[in-house]
Design a protein around this motif. Structure first.
Motif, PDB file in Angstrom:
ATOM      1  N   TRP A  45     -28.869   4.951  45.296  1.00  0.00           N
ATOM      2  CA  TRP A  45     -28.814   5.265  43.869  1.00  0.00           C
ATOM      3  C   TRP A  45     -29.405   4.105  43.085  1.00  0.00           C
ATOM      4  CZ3 TRP A  45     -24.248   5.923  46.819  1.00  0.00           C
ATOM      5  CH2 TRP A  45     -23.841   7.241  47.025  1.00  0.00           C
ATOM      6  N   THR A  46     -29.989   4.399  41.962  1.00  0.00           N
ATOM      7  CA  THR A  46     -30.577   3.372  41.106  1.00  0.00           C
ATOM      8  C   THR A  46     -29.906   3.397  39.742  1.00  0.00           C
ATOM      9  OG1 THR A  46     -32.713   3.549  42.226  1.00  0.00           O
ATOM     10  CG2 THR A  46     -32.698   2.520  40.052  1.00  0.00           C
ATOM     11  N   SER A  80     -12.921   5.338  50.029  1.00  0.00           N
ATOM     12  CA  SER A  80     -14.366   5.390  50.329  1.00  0.00           C
ATOM     13  C   SER A  80     -15.050   6.608  49.731  1.00  0.00           C
ATOM     14  CB  SER A  80     -14.615   5.366  51.853  1.00  0.00           C
ATOM     15  OG  SER A  80     -13.977   4.288  52.465  1.00  0.00           O
ATOM     16  N   GLU A  81     -14.375   7.299  48.817  1.00  0.00           N
ATOM     17  CA  GLU A  81     -14.950   8.509  48.234  1.00  0.00           C
ATOM     18  C   GLU A  81     -15.953   8.180  47.127  1.00  0.00           C
ATOM     19  OE1 GLU A  81     -15.393  12.682  48.020  1.00  0.00           O
ATOM     20  OE2 GLU A  81     -14.271  11.468  49.455  1.00  0.00           O
ATOM     21  N   TYR A  82     -15.666   7.137  46.376  1.00  0.00           N
ATOM     22  CA  TYR A  82     -16.506   6.788  45.233  1.00  0.00           C
ATOM     23  C   TYR A  82     -17.002   5.345  45.367  1.00  0.00           C
ATOM     24  CZ  TYR A  82     -14.466  10.916  42.984  1.00  0.00           C
ATOM     25  OH  TYR A  82     -14.064  12.203  42.694  1.00  0.00           O
ATOM     26  N   LEU A  83     -18.091   5.050  44.686  1.00  0.00           N
ATOM     27  CA  LEU A  83     -18.631   3.694  44.600  1.00  0.00           C
ATOM     28  C   LEU A  83     -18.969   3.404  43.143  1.00  0.00           C
ATOM     29  CD1 LEU A  83     -20.299   5.361  47.109  1.00  0.00           C
ATOM     30  CD2 LEU A  83     -20.792   2.996  47.708  1.00  0.00           C
ATOM     31  N   LEU A  84     -18.766   2.155  42.750  1.00  0.00           N
ATOM     32  CA  LEU A  84     -19.205   1.774  41.403  1.00  0.00           C
ATOM     33  C   LEU A  84     -20.279   0.702  41.505  1.00  0.00           C
ATOM     34  CD1 LEU A  84     -18.159  -1.231  40.224  1.00  0.00           C
ATOM     35  CD2 LEU A  84     -15.996  -0.054  40.079  1.00  0.00           C
ATOM     36  N   ILE A  92     -23.336  -1.566  31.384  1.00  0.00           N
ATOM     37  CA  ILE A  92     -23.063  -0.221  31.882  1.00  0.00           C
ATOM     38  C   ILE A  92     -22.407  -0.282  33.264  1.00  0.00           C
ATOM     39  CG2 ILE A  92     -24.941   0.885  30.609  1.00  0.00           C
ATOM     40  CD1 ILE A  92     -26.606   0.812  33.157  1.00  0.00           C
ATOM     41  N   VAL A  93     -21.610   0.753  33.545  1.00  0.00           N
ATOM     42  CA  VAL A  93     -21.006   0.952  34.855  1.00  0.00           C
ATOM     43  C   VAL A  93     -21.328   2.376  35.285  1.00  0.00           C
ATOM     44  CG1 VAL A  93     -18.889   0.947  36.224  1.00  0.00           C
ATOM     45  CG2 VAL A  93     -19.091  -0.585  34.258  1.00  0.00           C
ATOM     46  N   GLU A  94     -21.869   2.530  36.482  1.00  0.00           N
ATOM     47  CA  GLU A  94     -22.143   3.866  37.014  1.00  0.00           C
ATOM     48  C   GLU A  94     -21.284   4.089  38.242  1.00  0.00           C
ATOM     49  OE1 GLU A  94     -25.433   6.055  36.706  1.00  0.00           O
ATOM     50  OE2 GLU A  94     -26.727   4.651  35.634  1.00  0.00           O
ATOM     51  N   ASP A 100     -21.543  13.562  47.510  1.00  0.00           N
ATOM     52  CA  ASP A 100     -22.377  14.350  46.606  1.00  0.00           C
ATOM     53  C   ASP A 100     -23.297  13.392  45.859  1.00  0.00           C
ATOM     54  OD1 ASP A 100     -23.558  16.036  44.802  1.00  0.00           O
ATOM     55  OD2 ASP A 100     -21.696  16.759  43.891  1.00  0.00           O
ATOM     56  N   GLU A 101     -24.532  13.253  46.324  1.00  0.00           N
ATOM     57  CA  GLU A 101     -25.425  12.250  45.739  1.00  0.00           C
ATOM     58  C   GLU A 101     -25.883  12.608  44.328  1.00  0.00           C
ATOM     59  OE1 GLU A 101     -29.303  11.809  47.484  1.00  0.00           O
ATOM     60  OE2 GLU A 101     -29.099  13.729  48.531  1.00  0.00           O
ATOM     61  N   PHE A 102     -25.624  13.833  43.850  1.00  0.00           N
ATOM     62  CA  PHE A 102     -26.052  14.222  42.515  1.00  0.00           C
ATOM     63  C   PHE A 102     -24.940  14.043  41.474  1.00  0.00           C
ATOM     64  CE2 PHE A 102     -28.616  16.758  45.504  1.00  0.00           C
ATOM     65  CZ  PHE A 102     -29.872  16.284  45.160  1.00  0.00           C
ATOM     66  N   TRP A 103     -23.696  13.799  41.946  1.00  0.00           N
ATOM     67  CA  TRP A 103     -22.593  13.580  41.017  1.00  0.00           C
ATOM     68  C   TRP A 103     -22.593  12.126  40.562  1.00  0.00           C
ATOM     69  CZ3 TRP A 103     -18.589  10.312  40.302  1.00  0.00           C
ATOM     70  CH2 TRP A 103     -17.541  10.709  39.457  1.00  0.00           C
ATOM     71  N   ASN A 104     -22.340  11.918  39.261  1.00  0.00           N
ATOM     72  CA  ASN A 104     -22.161  10.540  38.818  1.00  0.00           C
ATOM     73  C   ASN A 104     -21.419  10.522  37.495  1.00  0.00           C
ATOM     74  OD1 ASN A 104     -24.463  11.144  37.019  1.00  0.00           O
ATOM     75  ND2 ASN A 104     -24.458   8.939  36.679  1.00  0.00           N
ATOM     76  N   ALA A 105     -20.779   9.390  37.227  1.00  0.00           N
ATOM     77  CA  ALA A 105     -20.133   9.139  35.941  1.00  0.00           C
ATOM     78  C   ALA A 105     -20.715   7.841  35.395  1.00  0.00           C
ATOM     79  CB  ALA A 105     -18.619   9.030  36.114  1.00  0.00           C
ATOM     80  N   ARG A 106     -20.617   7.692  34.084  1.00  0.00           N
ATOM     81  CA  ARG A 106     -21.276   6.547  33.449  1.00  0.00           C
ATOM     82  C   ARG A 106     -20.399   5.991  32.336  1.00  0.00           C
ATOM     83  NH1 ARG A 106     -26.787   4.975  32.887  1.00  0.00           N
ATOM     84  NH2 ARG A 106     -27.276   3.967  30.912  1.00  0.00           N
TER      85      ARG A 106
END
Length: 475
Positions: A45-46, A80-84, A92-94, A100-106
């Protein structure tokens, strides 16, 4: 040990997942996840550019160098489900989801800026610390809501979660007074206790493993430590006599919470009893290694002799020995003295100490079993040719230690070696890193299962894994 290939990294951001099945690392503004067994990339992810508003707000603190947009903080959730991945300069924090590589929060910090971001122990809340000590914001991935706590004293210390993750303890400053806030993490971080503390300039705090007591201590100018309950009652105060002149430098709770190791700038470590909060023992740095202890010395020029491959035992010196201790001048600023690291092993039977005025040595102290008389003693000293940069106990095995000193090697100490007579004994080894390019190990991180290590150079990393007895031979 088996070593992997060398990979790029930046910011010393590389770590195993809590289950040790994956490894994350950061390269500039890209977050990379690899499988532990093959080191193949499974996700990337970028970090994207901040919004126009966030860009305008962050311009005042942006120095304009390319590294400003790089990821400054990264980490796994507890499952290990999520990474920040956070960029402090961008504010910013993502958050990404491994499955699910298309899910993200910001999260965008806004006008208060971003200094640091990390996971809460439940893996569903994120703590972000603003610049200038304005506030801590707790963001919920479950509801999308935020809880704000004002005026933390320090963004990098002075807070802790209880071992069961139920309460969050934060040192705060209100109306120029040091205070303590206790928050219920199960009720949206609701404030349950808020009380003044007896410090005038709090340096930091340490929460006991049992969660019953909090140790707080003053800044560098006063050697005074207080023990508080979670309700704010003072249980005890410790200040050595005569006054050593400088304050507390390091504090470490025993894993059982029965003892507290306190180190100042005077090369003495006070072991406090957890019932009376008085000194039960004093450990002091000395140039003499007594007869009952072992001095392990790194062989000279062993890396050149072995060409950085294979391993070699330390020189084992028995009987009374001496080590060189440079004299420090306490009248000069930033004196090179005191314990820079205090760390108990998993069971609390060994205490690791690194003294700043003896940077090439690591001291290990033996602590007796509860049924034996309480007489801690120096067990061994590990002496190296260069200053030790990092030392860390194995998180699973009680008698396994790894160290690094900025050379093309790592060092290990273990009390699990089986000798010729079938009895466990101590063993210290130097292990070369078989890299094709120049690799200097500047940092180490254990895998949560205690079976592997991440080795970090300034811009590279590799992994080392213990070879199982029935596994393939080391290459």
């Amino acid at each position: 040990m088996d070593f992997t290939e060398i990979y790029k990294q930046s910011g010393n951001l590389a770590s195993f997942s809590p289950g040790a099945h994956f490894i994350l690392n950061v390269v500039e503004n890209t977050l990379i996840v690899r499988r532990t067994d093959t080191l193949q990339i499974t996700r990337t992810w970028t970090i994207t550019a901040p919004s126009t508003t966030a860009s305008i707000l962050s311009k005042s603190s942006n120095s304009g160098t390319p590294a400003d947009g790089w990821i400054s903080h990264a980490g796994w959730s507890c499952d290990s489900e999520y990474l920040l991945a956070a960029s402090a300069k961008k504010g910013i924090v993502e958050v990404f989801k491994l499955r699910d590589e298309f899910w993200n929060a910001r999260i965008e910090a806004g006008a208060e800026g971003l200094l640091k971001a990390e996971w809460a122990p439940d893996g569903r809340h994120i703590l972000s610390f603003s610049q200038w000590g304005l506030r801590v914001t707790i963001w919920s991935l479950l509801t999308g809501n935020a809880t704000y706590i004002q005026f933390p004293i320090h963004p990098d210390r002075g807070y802790a979660f209880r071992s069961d993750s139920r309460y969050f303890v934060l040192a705060e400053r209100h109306k120029s007074k040091d205070t303590m806030g206790v928050y219920d993490t199960t009720d949206f971080y609701r404030l349950v206790r808020h009380f003044p503390i007896p410090t005038s300039n709090l340096s930091s705090l340490a929460l006991s493993p049992t969660g019953n007591h909090i140790a707080v201590w003053e800044g560098i100018l006063e050697y005074k430590l207080h023990i508080l309950s979670l309700t704010g009652n003072v249980q005890g105060t410790f200040s050595p006599q005569p006054d050593p002149g400088f304050g507390v430098r390091n504090v470490a709770w025993h894993p059982t919470g029965m003892f507290l190791a306190v180190a100042g700038w005077d090369d003495k470590i006070h072991i406090l009893d957890g019932l009376t909060w008085s000194t039960a023992a004093i450990l002091e740095l000395s140039s003499k290694v007594p007869a009952g202890a072992t001095l392990w010395r790194e062989p000279s020029n062993w890396l050149e002799t072995t060409q950085g491959r294979g391993f070699l035992s330390y020189e084992r010196l028995q009987g009374p020995q001496t080590i060189s201790l440079p004299r420090t001048d306490p009248t000069k600023p930033n004196p090179k003295s005191g314990a820079v690291q205090l760390e108990w092993n998993k069971t609390g039977t060994l205490l690791l100490v690194r003294f700043e005025n003896c940077p090439t040595a690591v001291h290990l102290y033996d602590f007796p079993a509860p049924s034996d008389p309480f007489v801690p003693r120096l067990r061994c000293v590990l002496q190296h040719s260069k200053p030790v940069l990092h030392a860390q106990w194995n998180p699973v095995r009680k008698g396994s230690l790894a160290l690094c000193s900025g050379t093309g090697s790592i060092y290990t100490w273990s009390d699990e070696w089986i000798g010729e007579n079938g009895v466990e004994e101590d063993m210290a080894e130097c292990i070369g890193v078989p890299a094709k390019t120049k690799f200097e190990t500047r940092n180490i991180k254990w895998a949560p299962d205690g079976k592997g290590l991440v080795l970090l150079d300034k811009e590279m990393f590799c992994c080392a894994f213990e070879v199982e007895e029935d596994g393939p031979e080391s290459s």
